[in-house]
Enzyme design. Structure first.
Site, PDB file in Angstrom:
ATOM      1  N   GLU A 219      28.169  49.802  17.923  1.00 21.28           N
ATOM      2  CA  GLU A 219      29.514  49.221  17.789  1.00 21.28           C
ATOM      3  C   GLU A 219      29.504  47.786  17.282  1.00 21.28           C
ATOM      4  O   GLU A 219      30.369  46.986  17.635  1.00 21.28           O
ATOM      5  CB  GLU A 219      30.258  49.362  19.118  1.00 21.28           C
ATOM      6  CG  GLU A 219      30.500  50.829  19.449  1.00 21.28           C
ATOM      7  CD  GLU A 219      31.222  51.078  20.763  1.00 21.28           C
ATOM      8  OE1 GLU A 219      31.409  50.120  21.542  1.00 21.28           O
ATOM      9  OE2 GLU A 219      31.573  52.246  21.007  1.00 21.28           O
ATOM     10  N   GLN A 220      28.530  47.445  16.432  1.00 20.81           N
ATOM     11  CA  GLN A 220      28.461  46.039  15.992  1.00 20.81           C
ATOM     12  C   GLN A 220      29.670  45.605  15.180  1.00 20.81           C
ATOM     13  O   GLN A 220      29.981  44.427  15.115  1.00 20.81           O
ATOM     14  CB  GLN A 220      27.162  45.712  15.273  1.00 20.81           C
ATOM     15  CG  GLN A 220      26.476  46.828  14.562  1.00 20.81           C
ATOM     16  CD  GLN A 220      25.114  46.373  14.056  1.00 20.81           C
ATOM     17  OE1 GLN A 220      25.061  45.538  13.181  1.00 20.81           O
ATOM     18  NE2 GLN A 220      24.052  46.923  14.605  1.00 20.81           N
TER      19      GLN A 220
ATOM     20  N   HIS B 196      32.719  46.463  15.963  1.00 20.39           N
ATOM     21  CA  HIS B 196      33.897  46.547  16.837  1.00 20.39           C
ATOM     22  C   HIS B 196      34.243  45.160  17.365  1.00 20.39           C
ATOM     23  O   HIS B 196      33.448  44.530  18.042  1.00 20.39           O
ATOM     24  CB  HIS B 196      33.589  47.486  18.002  1.00 20.39           C
ATOM     25  CG  HIS B 196      34.813  47.973  18.716  1.00 20.39           C
ATOM     26  ND1 HIS B 196      35.678  47.132  19.385  1.00 20.39           N
ATOM     27  CD2 HIS B 196      35.310  49.219  18.858  1.00 20.39           C
ATOM     28  CE1 HIS B 196      36.646  47.857  19.914  1.00 20.39           C
ATOM     29  NE2 HIS B 196      36.452  49.119  19.607  1.00 20.39           N
TER      30      HIS B 196
ATOM     31  N   ARG C 165      25.416  58.912  23.498  1.00 21.46           N
ATOM     32  CA  ARG C 165      25.960  59.046  24.850  1.00 21.46           C
ATOM     33  C   ARG C 165      26.613  60.408  25.010  1.00 21.46           C
ATOM     34  O   ARG C 165      26.727  61.162  24.050  1.00 21.46           O
ATOM     35  CB  ARG C 165      26.950  57.910  25.151  1.00 21.46           C
ATOM     36  CG  ARG C 165      28.159  57.901  24.229  1.00 21.46           C
ATOM     37  CD  ARG C 165      29.142  56.796  24.589  1.00 21.46           C
ATOM     38  NE  ARG C 165      30.175  56.690  23.567  1.00 21.46           N
ATOM     39  CZ  ARG C 165      31.147  55.794  23.565  1.00 21.46           C
ATOM     40  NH1 ARG C 165      31.227  54.914  24.545  1.00 21.46           N
ATOM     41  NH2 ARG C 165      32.038  55.760  22.606  1.00 21.46           N
TER      42      ARG C 165
ATOM     43  N   TRP D 199      35.082  52.933  14.343  1.00 24.38           N
ATOM     44  CA  TRP D 199      34.808  54.377  14.306  1.00 24.38           C
ATOM     45  C   TRP D 199      35.741  55.203  13.438  1.00 24.38           C
ATOM     46  O   TRP D 199      35.525  56.391  13.266  1.00 24.38           O
ATOM     47  CB  TRP D 199      34.794  54.949  15.723  1.00 24.38           C
ATOM     48  CG  TRP D 199      35.920  54.493  16.596  1.00 24.38           C
ATOM     49  CD1 TRP D 199      35.853  53.479  17.521  1.00 24.38           C
ATOM     50  CD2 TRP D 199      37.268  54.978  16.639  1.00 24.38           C
ATOM     51  NE1 TRP D 199      37.080  53.311  18.132  1.00 24.38           N
ATOM     52  CE2 TRP D 199      37.956  54.217  17.619  1.00 24.38           C
ATOM     53  CE3 TRP D 199      37.958  55.982  15.960  1.00 24.38           C
ATOM     54  CZ2 TRP D 199      39.297  54.422  17.929  1.00 24.38           C
ATOM     55  CZ3 TRP D 199      39.304  56.182  16.272  1.00 24.38           C
ATOM     56  CH2 TRP D 199      39.955  55.412  17.239  1.00 24.38           C
TER      57      TRP D 199
ATOM     58  N   CYS E 221      25.737  68.438  29.750  1.00 20.28           N
ATOM     59  CA  CYS E 221      26.570  69.641  29.838  1.00 20.28           C
ATOM     60  C   CYS E 221      27.269  69.637  31.200  1.00 20.28           C
ATOM     61  O   CYS E 221      26.611  69.524  32.240  1.00 20.28           O
ATOM     62  CB  CYS E 221      25.665  70.874  29.698  1.00 20.28           C
ATOM     63  SG  CYS E 221      26.490  72.423  30.084  1.00 20.28           S
TER      64      CYS E 221
ATOM     65  N   ASN F 152      33.127  58.114  31.769  1.00 20.91           N
ATOM     66  CA  ASN F 152      33.865  57.443  30.699  1.00 20.91           C
ATOM     67  C   ASN F 152      34.347  58.469  29.694  1.00 20.91           C
ATOM     68  O   ASN F 152      33.548  59.259  29.174  1.00 20.91           O
ATOM     69  CB  ASN F 152      32.970  56.432  29.967  1.00 20.91           C
ATOM     70  CG  ASN F 152      33.760  55.585  28.993  1.00 20.91           C
ATOM     71  OD1 ASN F 152      34.475  54.672  29.396  1.00 20.91           O
ATOM     72  ND2 ASN F 152      33.672  55.903  27.708  1.00 20.91           N
ATOM     73  N   GLU F 153      35.637  58.492  29.454  1.00 24.63           N
ATOM     74  CA  GLU F 153      36.237  59.349  28.430  1.00 24.63           C
ATOM     75  C   GLU F 153      35.629  60.755  28.415  1.00 24.63           C
ATOM     76  O   GLU F 153      34.907  61.131  27.477  1.00 24.63           O
ATOM     77  CB  GLU F 153      36.120  58.714  27.042  1.00 24.63           C
ATOM     78  CG  GLU F 153      37.029  57.517  26.860  1.00 24.63           C
ATOM     79  CD  GLU F 153      37.161  57.055  25.413  1.00 24.63           C
ATOM     80  OE1 GLU F 153      36.329  57.424  24.571  1.00 24.63           O
ATOM     81  OE2 GLU F 153      38.113  56.316  25.125  1.00 24.63           O
TER      82      GLU F 153
ATOM     83  N   GLU G 179      41.368  50.548  28.010  1.00 23.91           N
ATOM     84  CA  GLU G 179      40.761  49.914  26.832  1.00 23.91           C
ATOM     85  C   GLU G 179      41.877  49.685  25.826  1.00 23.91           C
ATOM     86  O   GLU G 179      42.599  50.623  25.476  1.00 23.91           O
ATOM     87  CB  GLU G 179      39.688  50.817  26.202  1.00 23.91           C
ATOM     88  CG  GLU G 179      38.504  51.082  27.120  1.00 23.91           C
ATOM     89  CD  GLU G 179      37.428  51.957  26.471  1.00 23.91           C
ATOM     90  OE1 GLU G 179      37.472  52.184  25.241  1.00 23.91           O
ATOM     91  OE2 GLU G 179      36.544  52.430  27.208  1.00 23.91           O
TER      92      GLU G 179
HETATM   93  C1  GAL Z   1      36.053  54.282  23.456  1.00 25.62           C
HETATM   94  C2  GAL Z   1      34.932  54.200  24.468  1.00 25.62           C
HETATM   95  C3  GAL Z   1      34.304  52.829  24.499  1.00 25.62           C
HETATM   96  C4  GAL Z   1      34.055  52.332  23.111  1.00 25.62           C
HETATM   97  C5  GAL Z   1      35.351  52.322  22.351  1.00 25.62           C
HETATM   98  C6  GAL Z   1      35.231  51.761  20.956  1.00 25.62           C
HETATM   99  O1  GAL Z   1      36.232  55.582  23.030  1.00 25.62           O
HETATM  100  O2  GAL Z   1      35.386  54.527  25.758  1.00 25.62           O
HETATM  101  O3  GAL Z   1      33.105  52.888  25.229  1.00 25.62           O
HETATM  102  O4  GAL Z   1      33.110  53.139  22.483  1.00 25.62           O
HETATM  103  O5  GAL Z   1      35.837  53.623  22.261  1.00 25.62           O
HETATM  104  O6  GAL Z   1      36.493  51.746  20.321  1.00 25.62           O
END
Ligand code: GAL
Length: 642
Positions: A362-363, A365, A103, A322, A107, A141-142, A314
């Site tokens: 993200e499995q 997470h 993702r 991560w 640019c 997003n972010e 979030e």
């Molecule tokens: C954030 C992001 C989310 C998800 C999350 C996982 O940085 O906005 O989409 O990836 O981290 O912790």
């Protein structure tokens, strides 16, 4: 404060949606944040928009009484778009394209992608702008996640040249401002200026600073494009964006000027593991997060809009995927984080994510639900938080005590020329924040242009470029002031001021910093319970010397209400100097046991125990217990009311 969750209906079979919505409402969740990564389902083929599934998802959630925050899907441009416009991808500092398959591969400077982002934003806003379930929009997003603010693309190069022409007018002015006579770096026209990557050794720091300012302006412009469309097609709804932790690559104050509510994404355990905290703290707080991580960002982002409106968009509900190590939170921490956000004035805490997704990146997470649809431990804590929030009622007005001044260009200056490993304005600010919180004080983190009214103490932990407005505000401010190292040490184009640092702050504090040095680990000057480490400055000054190390090395001077701290704000030293200033400001200091933190709001004192041991509220914190006990278990929360 409301609770919510981040939900991806496109990840799940439709028959699960009604049950999901019902269970969300049953857990006390009121809002659901959707859509921010769904471009490939909204527009599966160029120009073919498929609203059927999203209509049904929105109606299902709405039918369960949930309010919706709808994201524009521009953080995840689909494959067909990248194939049509291959030069829309960002280029890294080694000149390599950042490929499709995750993702944020776009640019910010690519004008074709900006038009596409505007097109899809308009399409979504036309479809749902008036929908009664939509209470807010999240742009993208972010911004900047995965190191994506700086792009070294042709699009960026062209736009940067135009930006420079606009800022400097003539190339001679640029040459003078940057000192390009040094190393024969002079340009004859703006078209000769390249991006500052791939030079043999470091590029001119003025070049880097200009490029960072430009790149930040590109984020502002990209965001503003969407905001304007959303305001036009969906009036009356809030526009929000989700900022990140310990992240300074664009000017968050400038982006916030276009938002109604600043959101941020709170992952205390991932941040503790990923950022430069002491190994001992990483272990002691592995399942809780360092006690100042979440609050620091609450207080930083609350200061980004004049209205002070902010949310946690979030919230970590369990292990993340991560960081290098991803432990599970201590039982009770999800509730503690939630109630702490409430104490700092959040409007919303939204757990990321509703259900753990068994595929893709993200499995590992956690969600509030497990992949098999059974509750994960976070769900019960979210539900308990909803009950606590209802029982507590309105939080109370924030109590103003101390303001820390933070500027994004401060962090850019200290990153571009750190002059000593790991010394950045952000971490100087965090160190001062942490020291003040351990003294039991309420801290706001505000931009240099904000009003200082109502504060007893103002601290500039490290503000190299000091705008005139801040000098004027400090001159008319009646409380105590602490100026930290490197403050006033640069002019806007990165030159050392002619009158030497602290430059314009000499109007408040009569001193010249005549030499600065950075110190390798172990090269220290111990004091009484603190030490000079990492950075120190020699001053010529007529002010009063207040504090010296045991070997006589001066470290803090005082002139009336203003102190100058001539060394890095290491925890012990920061605490020593800030305590002196806080006492002079008549603030009541309450040193707190390890891991305990408090926040005052209205007549209430909220207390949070981040330690793995029980913790006792100090006797001086008085009031009627309205939540919890005076002895806090690990992850315990107590609220007192006067
Ligand atoms: C954030 C992001 C989310 C998800 C999350 C996982 O940085 O906005 O989409 O990836 O981290 O912790």
């Amino acid at each position: 404060m409301k609770l919510g969750t981040c939900y991806y209906p496109e990840h799940w079979p439709e028959h699960l949606w009604p049950e999901d919505a019902r269970r969300m409402a049953e857990a006390g969740l009121k809002q659901v944040r959707i859509g921010e990564f769904a471009w490939s389902r909204i527009e599966p083929q160029p120009g073919r928009l498929d609203w059927v599934w999203l209509d049904r998802a929105i109606d299902t959630l709405h039918g369960a009484g949930l309010e919706i925050i709808l994201g524009t899907p521009t953080a995840t441009p689909p494959k067909w778009l990248v194939d049509r416009m291959p030069d829309m991808v960002a280029i890294d500092d080694q000149g390599r394209p950042r490929g499709f398959g995750s993702r944020r591969h776009y640019c910010f400077s690519h004008r074709g992608y900006r038009a596409e982002a505007a097109r899809i934003t308009r399409a979504v806003a036309e479809r749902y702008g008036q929908h009664p379930a939509i209470v807010a929009w999240q742009t993208d997003n972010e911004y900047g996640c995965h190191d994506t603010v700086l792009s070294f693309s042709d699009a960026a190069r062209l736009a940067f040249r135009a930006w420079l022409a606009d800022r400097y007018g003539t190339v001679d002015a640029l040459n003078r401002a940057w000192g390009n006579v040094f190393w024969s770096m002079e340009y004859r026209s703006f078209d000769e200026v390249d991006l500052p990557n791939l030079t043999v050794t470091e590029a001119n720091p003025a070049h880097w600073l200009a490029f960072r300012r430009f790149a930040s302006d590109e984020v502002v412009a990209f965001n503003r494009n969407q905001v304007e469309i959303l305001r036009q097609l969906s009036p009356g709804r809030d526009v929000v964006h989700n900022y990140m932790g310990f992240f300074t690559e664009f000017d968050h104050h400038a982006v916030a000027a276009d938002l109604d509510v600043v959101g941020w994404d709170s992952y205390p355990l991932g941040f503790l593991d990923s950022f430069p905290f002491a190994e001992a703290d990483k272990l002691a707080y592995a399942r809780q997060g360092h006690p100042d991580i979440a609050a620091f960002h609450h207080d930083l982002y609350r200061g980004c809009t004049p209205t002070g409106r902010w949310s946690v968009l979030e919230q970590q509900p369990g292990p993340v995927n991560w960081a290098r190590h991803n432990p599970a939170p201590l039982p009770g921490m999800v509730r503690l984080w939630t109630l702490e956000a409430m104490a700092h004035g959040a409007e919303l805490v939204s757990y990321f994510r509703w259900r753990q997704f068994p595929q893709a990146q993200e499995q590992h997470h956690a969600g509030l639900l497990r992949p098999d649809n059974e509750p994960a431990p976070g769900l019960a804590e979210a539900a308990q938080s909803a009950l606590d929030i209802a029982a507590l009622g309105p939080v109370g007005e924030p109590v103003k005590q101390v303001a820390l001044i933070f500027a994004y260009d401060a962090d850019w200056v200290t990153k571009i020329q750190p002059q000593g490993a790991g010394l950045s304005a952000l971490w100087a600010t965090f160190a001062c924040y942490s020291a003040l919180r351990k003294l039991g004080l309420n801290v706001d983190i505000i931009p240099p242009t904000a009003s200082l009214d109502g504060y007893a103490l103002v601290v500039l932990p490290c503000v190299p470029i000091v705008p005139d407005a801040l000098v004027a505000a400090l001159q008319s401010f009646n409380g105590q002031v602490v100026i930290g190292p490197r403050s006033g040490s640069r002019e806007p184009d990165f030159a050392i001021p002619g009158n030497l640092p602290p430059g314009p702050l000499q109007a408040l504090f009569p001193a010249k910093v005549v030499r600065a040095e950075s110190l390798r680990p172990g090269l220290t000057h111990p004091g009484d319970g603190w030490e000079i480490a990492r950075w120190r400055e020699d001053l010529e000054t007529s002010s009063e010397l207040e504090l010296c190390a045991s070997d006589g090395t001066p470290v803090c001077w005082k002139h009336g209400k203003v102190r100058y701290l001539a060394a890095w704000p290491e925890p012990g030293l920061a605490s020593e100097v800030l305590s002196r200033a806080a006492r002079d400001a008549d603030l009541m200091l309450q040193p707190l046991p390890d891991g305990l933190r408090v926040r005052r709001a209205g007549k209430r004192i909220f207390a949070f125990n981040y330690s793995t041991q029980t913790s006792e509220l100090p006797g001086s914190l008085a009031g009627k217990l309205i939540l919890g006990e005076r002895t806090l278990p690990p992850a315990g929360v107590t609220v007192l009311e006067a």
